[in-house]
Write a protein that holds these residues in place. Structure first.
Motif: not given
Length: 117
Positions: A67-86
């Motif tokens: 996560l530390y190496n993600y760009s702002e766009e990648e981080a935002e995409s990741f959090w959408h994915l994670f929230l969808n998973f939850t």
């Protein structure tokens, strides 16, 4: 699947976390877990799910190094994915058990009696 293994036994799906030593949750693992839970939810032959681990750690939580190496766009995409998973886990209608049979430091911190958030 690269980060989980799935077996079916007696109408139960056993999902084994199998991503390195600590089973840290990254984009690939979250995607695989989300996809398999959606498939299981729609399968009338599977009555429930047990999630367990392969090695010492059940899970170290989110893969902070990745996560530390993600760009702002990648981080935002990741959090959408994670929230969808939850949301998928929260809405799951079949019995779902986490057999936490190893270290799970992120979970332990969350419920520490002296922890102040």
């Amino acid at each position: 699947m690269n980060t989980i293994r799935v077996t079916i036994k007696d109408h139960l799906s056993i999902i084994t976390l199998d991503r390195g030593k600590s089973n840290a949750l990254n984009r690939e693992m979250i995607t695989e877990l989300n996809d398999i839970l959606i498939n299981i939810a729609g399968d009338p032959n599977i009555a429930g799910v047990i999630i367990t681990k392969q090695r010492t750690f059940f899970s170290a939580g989110l893969d902070l190094i990745e996560l530390y190496n993600y760009s702002e766009e990648e981080a935002e995409s990741f959090w959408h994915l994670f929230l969808n998973f939850t949301a998928t886990i929260t809405a799951f209608k079949k019995p779902l058990i986490a057999a936490i049979n190893g270290h799970s430091p992120a979970e332990r911190m969350r419920y520490s009696p002296g922890l102040r958030l």
